[in-house]
Motif scaffolding. Structure first.
Motif, PDB file in Angstrom:
ATOM      1  N   VAL A   1      -0.378  10.268  11.611  1.00 31.50           N
ATOM      2  CA  VAL A   1      -1.412  11.123  12.202  1.00 31.50           C
ATOM      3  C   VAL A   1      -0.834  12.499  12.518  1.00 31.50           C
ATOM      4  CG1 VAL A   1      -2.880  11.452  14.236  1.00 31.50           C
ATOM      5  CG2 VAL A   1      -2.834   9.235  13.082  1.00 31.50           C
ATOM      6  N   ARG A   2       0.377  12.532  13.054  1.00 33.37           N
ATOM      7  CA  ARG A   2       1.011  13.831  13.345  1.00 33.37           C
ATOM      8  C   ARG A   2       1.243  14.629  12.072  1.00 33.37           C
ATOM      9  NH1 ARG A   2       4.822  13.761  18.555  1.00 33.37           N
ATOM     10  NH2 ARG A   2       3.605  12.333  19.833  1.00 33.37           N
ATOM     11  N   ASN A   3       1.596  13.957  10.979  1.00 37.38           N
ATOM     12  CA  ASN A   3       1.748  14.655   9.695  1.00 37.38           C
ATOM     13  C   ASN A   3       0.409  15.242   9.246  1.00 37.38           C
ATOM     14  OD1 ASN A   3       4.472  14.361   9.239  1.00 37.38           O
ATOM     15  ND2 ASN A   3       4.253  12.432   8.131  1.00 37.38           N
ATOM     16  N   LEU A   4      -0.665  14.495   9.450  1.00 43.46           N
ATOM     17  CA  LEU A   4      -1.990  15.008   9.085  1.00 43.46           C
ATOM     18  C   LEU A   4      -2.376  16.203   9.953  1.00 43.46           C
ATOM     19  CD1 LEU A   4      -3.773  11.602   8.451  1.00 43.46           C
ATOM     20  CD2 LEU A   4      -3.231  13.352   6.743  1.00 43.46           C
ATOM     21  N   ILE A   5      -1.951  16.209  11.204  1.00 45.05           N
ATOM     22  CA  ILE A   5      -2.177  17.369  12.080  1.00 45.05           C
ATOM     23  C   ILE A   5      -1.407  18.572  11.552  1.00 45.05           C
ATOM     24  CG2 ILE A   5      -1.745  18.320  14.378  1.00 45.05           C
ATOM     25  CD1 ILE A   5      -2.181  15.393  15.438  1.00 45.05           C
ATOM     26  N   MET A   6      -0.133  18.364  11.235  1.00 46.90           N
ATOM     27  CA  MET A   6       0.711  19.472  10.749  1.00 46.90           C
ATOM     28  C   MET A   6       0.232  20.012   9.411  1.00 46.90           C
ATOM     29  SD  MET A   6       4.584  18.451  11.987  1.00 46.90           S
ATOM     30  CE  MET A   6       4.742  17.145  10.808  1.00 46.90           C
ATOM     31  N   ASN A   7      -0.417  19.164   8.614  1.00 45.66           N
ATOM     32  CA  ASN A   7      -0.919  19.604   7.313  1.00 45.66           C
ATOM     33  C   ASN A   7      -2.352  20.106   7.363  1.00 45.66           C
ATOM     34  OD1 ASN A   7       1.351  19.209   5.559  1.00 45.66           O
ATOM     35  ND2 ASN A   7       1.113  17.017   5.953  1.00 45.66           N
TER      36      ASN A   7
ATOM     37  N   MET B   1       0.853  -1.175   0.000  1.00 50.38           N
ATOM     38  CA  MET B   1       0.000   0.000   0.000  1.00 50.38           C
ATOM     39  C   MET B   1       0.899   1.238   0.000  1.00 50.38           C
ATOM     40  SD  MET B   1      -2.970   1.110   2.725  1.00 50.38           S
ATOM     41  CE  MET B   1      -4.196  -0.040   2.178  1.00 50.38           C
ATOM     42  N   GLY B   2       0.627   2.168  -0.896  1.00 50.36           N
ATOM     43  CA  GLY B   2       1.418   3.382  -0.981  1.00 50.36           C
ATOM     44  C   GLY B   2       1.144   4.328   0.176  1.00 50.36           C
ATOM     45  N   GLU B   3       2.074   5.251   0.375  1.00 56.62           N
ATOM     46  CA  GLU B   3       1.961   6.173   1.507  1.00 56.62           C
ATOM     47  C   GLU B   3       0.701   7.033   1.432  1.00 56.62           C
ATOM     48  OE1 GLU B   3       4.698   9.355   3.967  1.00 56.62           O
ATOM     49  OE2 GLU B   3       5.381   8.618   2.037  1.00 56.62           O
ATOM     50  N   TRP B   4       0.366   7.540   0.243  1.00 53.37           N
ATOM     51  CA  TRP B   4      -0.820   8.391   0.128  1.00 53.37           C
ATOM     52  C   TRP B   4      -2.097   7.598   0.371  1.00 53.37           C
ATOM     53  CZ3 TRP B   4      -0.141  13.075   1.110  1.00 53.37           C
ATOM     54  CH2 TRP B   4       1.035  13.717   0.728  1.00 53.37           C
ATOM     55  N   LYS B   5      -2.086   6.322  -0.014  1.00 54.89           N
ATOM     56  CA  LYS B   5      -3.252   5.476   0.267  1.00 54.89           C
ATOM     57  C   LYS B   5      -3.409   5.274   1.771  1.00 54.89           C
ATOM     58  CE  LYS B   5      -3.612   2.979  -4.064  1.00 54.89           C
ATOM     59  NZ  LYS B   5      -3.640   1.670  -4.718  1.00 54.89           N
ATOM     60  N   LEU B   6      -2.296   5.179   2.479  1.00 54.25           N
ATOM     61  CA  LEU B   6      -2.362   5.054   3.939  1.00 54.25           C
ATOM     62  C   LEU B   6      -2.960   6.304   4.569  1.00 54.25           C
ATOM     63  CD1 LEU B   6       0.991   3.276   4.810  1.00 54.25           C
ATOM     64  CD2 LEU B   6      -1.306   2.368   5.088  1.00 54.25           C
ATOM     65  N   TYR B   7      -2.543   7.467   4.095  1.00 58.39           N
ATOM     66  CA  TYR B   7      -3.114   8.711   4.613  1.00 58.39           C
ATOM     67  C   TYR B   7      -4.623   8.744   4.366  1.00 58.39           C
ATOM     68  CZ  TYR B   7       1.406  10.896   5.571  1.00 58.39           C
ATOM     69  OH  TYR B   7       2.633  11.208   6.092  1.00 58.39           O
ATOM     70  N   LYS B   8      -5.027   8.388   3.159  1.00 60.46           N
ATOM     71  CA  LYS B   8      -6.450   8.371   2.834  1.00 60.46           C
ATOM     72  C   LYS B   8      -7.192   7.366   3.708  1.00 60.46           C
ATOM     73  CE  LYS B   8      -7.766   8.496  -1.445  1.00 60.46           C
ATOM     74  NZ  LYS B   8      -7.906   8.268  -2.897  1.00 60.46           N
ATOM     75  N   TYR B   9      -6.562   6.234   3.986  1.00 58.16           N
ATOM     76  CA  TYR B   9      -7.190   5.212   4.819  1.00 58.16           C
ATOM     77  C   TYR B   9      -7.352   5.701   6.260  1.00 58.16           C
ATOM     78  CZ  TYR B   9      -8.267   0.683   6.790  1.00 58.16           C
ATOM     79  OH  TYR B   9      -8.885  -0.351   7.449  1.00 58.16           O
ATOM     80  N   ILE B  10      -6.343   6.379   6.784  1.00 57.98           N
ATOM     81  CA  ILE B  10      -6.425   6.938   8.140  1.00 57.98           C
ATOM     82  C   ILE B  10      -7.567   7.945   8.219  1.00 57.98           C
ATOM     83  CG2 ILE B  10      -5.237   8.373   9.858  1.00 57.98           C
ATOM     84  CD1 ILE B  10      -2.599   7.058   8.838  1.00 57.98           C
ATOM     85  N   ILE B  11      -7.668   8.815   7.232  1.00 63.57           N
ATOM     86  CA  ILE B  11      -8.739   9.816   7.205  1.00 63.57           C
ATOM     87  C   ILE B  11     -10.100   9.133   7.094  1.00 63.57           C
ATOM     88  CG2 ILE B  11      -9.706  11.741   5.896  1.00 63.57           C
ATOM     89  CD1 ILE B  11      -6.724  12.376   5.106  1.00 63.57           C
TER      90      ILE B  11
END
Length: 82
Positions: free
Chosen positions: A53-59, A1-11
């Protein structure tokens, strides 16, 4: 799973948890990360997901409540959910 897919999955998982809450308030970060790990076919450690999650907070995707000393000490919510 790619990194951007992981971010989308977390969201996506955060939105799912918000929909289960009555007031759409903050949720413990450990709860979110546990939900992500529990529903993912691949295993990554909880530190891996806390970093994301911390990256999503910072962004600006998540809002944070409290100081992020460790995942059990702070809570997050998706900014668009009020």
């Amino acid at each position: 799973m790619g990194e951007w897919k992981l971010y989308k999955y977390i969201i996506k998982q955060a939105h799912k948890l918000h929909s289960e809450q009555k007031d759409h308030g903050f949720m413990k970060t450990a709860r979110l990360i546990g939900e992500v790990i529990g529903n993912l076919d691949q295993y990554f450690g909880d530190e891996f997901f806390e970093y994301r999650v911390r990256n999503l907070i910072m962004n600006g995707v998540f809002e944070i409540s409290a100081v992020p000393k460790g995942m059990r000490f702070y809570s997050v919510r998706v900014k668009s959910v009020l």
